[in-house]
Enzyme design. Structure first.
Site, PDB file in Angstrom:
ATOM      1  N   GLY A 107    -107.857  44.372 -41.562  1.00 29.34           N
ATOM      2  CA  GLY A 107    -107.191  44.525 -40.413  1.00 29.34           C
ATOM      3  C   GLY A 107    -107.423  43.697 -39.231  1.00 29.34           C
ATOM      4  N   GLY A 108    -108.141  44.018 -38.368  1.00 27.73           N
ATOM      5  CA  GLY A 108    -108.479  42.965 -37.084  1.00 27.73           C
ATOM      6  C   GLY A 108    -108.653  41.575 -37.300  1.00 27.73           C
TER       7      GLY A 108
ATOM      8  CG  HIS B  96    -102.888  51.750 -43.728  1.00 24.56           C
ATOM      9  ND1 HIS B  96    -103.356  52.195 -42.281  1.00 24.56           N
ATOM     10  CD2 HIS B  96    -103.881  50.619 -43.874  1.00 24.56           C
ATOM     11  CE1 HIS B  96    -104.602  51.435 -41.837  1.00 24.56           C
ATOM     12  NE2 HIS B  96    -104.567  50.504 -42.813  1.00 24.56           N
TER      13      HIS B  96
ATOM     14  N   GLY C 223    -111.262  49.607 -38.195  1.00 21.60           N
ATOM     15  CA  GLY C 223    -111.337  49.438 -36.789  1.00 21.60           C
ATOM     16  C   GLY C 223    -112.722  49.974 -36.102  1.00 21.60           C
TER      17      GLY C 223
ATOM     18  CD  GLU D 222    -103.995  51.798 -38.741  1.00 21.96           C
ATOM     19  OE1 GLU D 222    -103.121  51.162 -38.694  1.00 21.96           O
ATOM     20  OE2 GLU D 222    -105.183  51.526 -38.412  1.00 21.96           O
TER      21      GLU D 222
ATOM     22  CB  SER E  88    -115.550  47.130 -39.961  1.00 22.78           C
ATOM     23  OG  SER E  88    -114.970  48.121 -39.040  1.00 22.78           O
TER      24      SER E  88
ATOM     25  CG  ASN F 277    -102.559  46.251 -42.314  1.00 26.75           C
ATOM     26  OD1 ASN F 277    -101.159  45.975 -41.921  1.00 26.75           O
ATOM     27  ND2 ASN F 277    -102.899  47.421 -42.310  1.00 26.75           N
ATOM     28  CD1 TRP F 278    -101.703  39.887 -40.481  1.00 22.32           C
ATOM     29  CD2 TRP F 278     -99.443  39.112 -39.903  1.00 22.32           C
ATOM     30  NE1 TRP F 278    -101.536  38.552 -40.549  1.00 22.32           N
ATOM     31  CE2 TRP F 278    -100.272  38.050 -40.382  1.00 22.32           C
ATOM     32  CE3 TRP F 278     -98.278  38.946 -39.344  1.00 22.32           C
ATOM     33  CZ2 TRP F 278     -99.616  36.843 -40.665  1.00 22.32           C
ATOM     34  CZ3 TRP F 278     -97.574  37.642 -39.406  1.00 22.32           C
ATOM     35  CH2 TRP F 278     -98.287  36.761 -40.095  1.00 22.32           C
ATOM     36  CE  LYS F 279    -104.858  47.940 -39.053  1.00 23.28           C
ATOM     37  NZ  LYS F 279    -105.849  48.895 -38.853  1.00 23.28           N
TER      38      LYS F 279
ATOM     39  CD  GLU G 285    -107.858  50.004 -45.794  1.00 21.39           C
ATOM     40  OE1 GLU G 285    -108.016  48.930 -45.317  1.00 21.39           O
ATOM     41  OE2 GLU G 285    -106.793  50.609 -45.339  1.00 21.39           O
TER      42      GLU G 285
HETATM   43  C1  PEP Z   1    -107.142  48.374 -41.935  1.00 24.98           C
HETATM   44  O1  PEP Z   1    -106.465  48.973 -41.011  1.00 24.98           O
HETATM   45  O2  PEP Z   1    -106.611  48.554 -43.360  1.00 24.98           O
HETATM   46  C2  PEP Z   1    -108.551  47.758 -41.879  1.00 24.98           C
HETATM   47  C3  PEP Z   1    -109.104  47.587 -42.959  1.00 24.98           C
HETATM   48  O3  PEP Z   1    -108.713  47.529 -40.348  1.00 24.98           O
HETATM   49  P1  PEP Z   1    -110.062  46.755 -39.910  1.00 24.98           P
HETATM   50  O4  PEP Z   1    -110.356  45.631 -40.803  1.00 24.98           O
HETATM   51  O5  PEP Z   1    -109.692  46.309 -38.402  1.00 24.98           O
HETATM   52  O6  PEP Z   1    -111.038  47.849 -40.019  1.00 24.98           O
END
Ligand code: PEP
Length: 271
Positions: free
Chosen positions: A250-251, A113, A189, A115, A229, A21-23, A183
């Site tokens: 994500g990141g 999601h 994050g 967010e 994470s 997920n590039w956001k 999640e």
């Molecule tokens: C996400 O936002 O879906 C996510 C899992 O982020 P991260 O891997 O950065 O925790």
């Protein structure tokens, strides 16, 4: 004999799924460069896409470029959108419909999601509508559920994700395929991932919900991802769990070498 669905290698054995997920990162030119390099990197590593599916979820403005690249170069990489409108068409300024995503051959869409729930006030009703819109257009919804730290303290680990999944599937009774991403919000994050055992405990409960709503066969075939994470150093532990079939990243999905290494988790399963 049990039938084998599209995402099963053998009955009960699901194809792993690593999704990035590039956001709101990487414009369409950066997306083209990233996807090209990712495809080369996985090719060099002789990645077996029939064992582990890999998908990126870029911003809307990148999707056409990614679609063109994937189709022109016959890449085995998949892609998806990060959101979809709950409406099918009409006067909804700024919205993107499931039909538009379908026109770009988009196989997947993230729905719910944390967010979106948190910053855009998406409710369970919005999410149920979005899941229904995706299903109606043949797009597989990747339904994101997860508890906040406060929920965890108040209700324990699985109550909120289970209730969110029930709500998300309220209008999806005829869905043939879904993906669920567990999640925990406190893990997104934060650098503090859940333990593989925590992820497994919730994933098992989520699979029961799918069986209840969509039936045992679909529950068996559904990929349940862990997100929060995830890194190359912790992915293997999650994939060793019987009910965890992949990760929503994500990141770390923005770091090409790191994401490719996560996709290649079988190579460090013993680590
Ligand atoms: C996400 O936002 O879906 C996510 C899992 O982020 P991260 O891997 O950065 O925790």
């Amino acid at each position: 004999m049990a039938s084998v669905g599209a995402n099963q290698k053998r009955a009960g054995e699901r194809v792993a799924f690593i999704a990035g997920n590039w956001k709101m990162n990487l414009d369409h030119l950066q997306a083209i460069a990233f996807v090209q390099k990712l495809a080369w990197s996985l090719k060099d590593a002789r990645h077996d896409f029939s064992d582990t599916e890999v998908a990126v979820f870029p911003p809307f403005t990148d999707l056409r470029s990614v679609q063109t690249l994937v189709s022109a170069d016959k890449l085995e990489l998949k892609y998806g959108a990060q959101d979809v409108s709950r409406h099918l068409s009409g006067a909804y300024t700024g919205e993107i419909s499931a039909e538009f995503l379908k026109a770009l051959d988009t196989p997947y869409v993230l729905v719910g999601h944390s967010e979106r729930r948190q910053y855009h006030r998406e409710t369970d009703d919005h999410i149920a509508d979005k899941v229904a819109a995706a299903v109606k257009n043949g797009i597989v919804p990747v339904i994101c559920v997860g508890e906040t730290a406060e929920d965890l303290e108040l209700y324990g680990p699985s109550a909120v994700p289970v209730s969110q999944l029930h709500a998300a599937l309220a209008l999806a009774g005829d869905a043939k395929e879904i993906v669920v991403a567990y999640e925990p919000v406190w893990a997104i994050g934060s650098g503090q991932a859940a333990t593989p055992e925590q992820a497994e405990q919730v994933a098992e409960q989520l699979r029961y919900v799918i069986a209840e709503v969509l039936g045992g066969e679909i529950a068996d075939a559904t990929r349940i991802l862990y997100g929060g994470s995830v890194k190359s150093s912790n992915i293997a532990g999650f994939l060793r769990q019987p009910n965890v079939d992949g990760a929503l990243v994500g990141g770390a999905s923005l770091d090409l070498a790191e994401f490719a290494s996560i996709a290649q988790f079988r190579k460090h399963v013993g680590t």
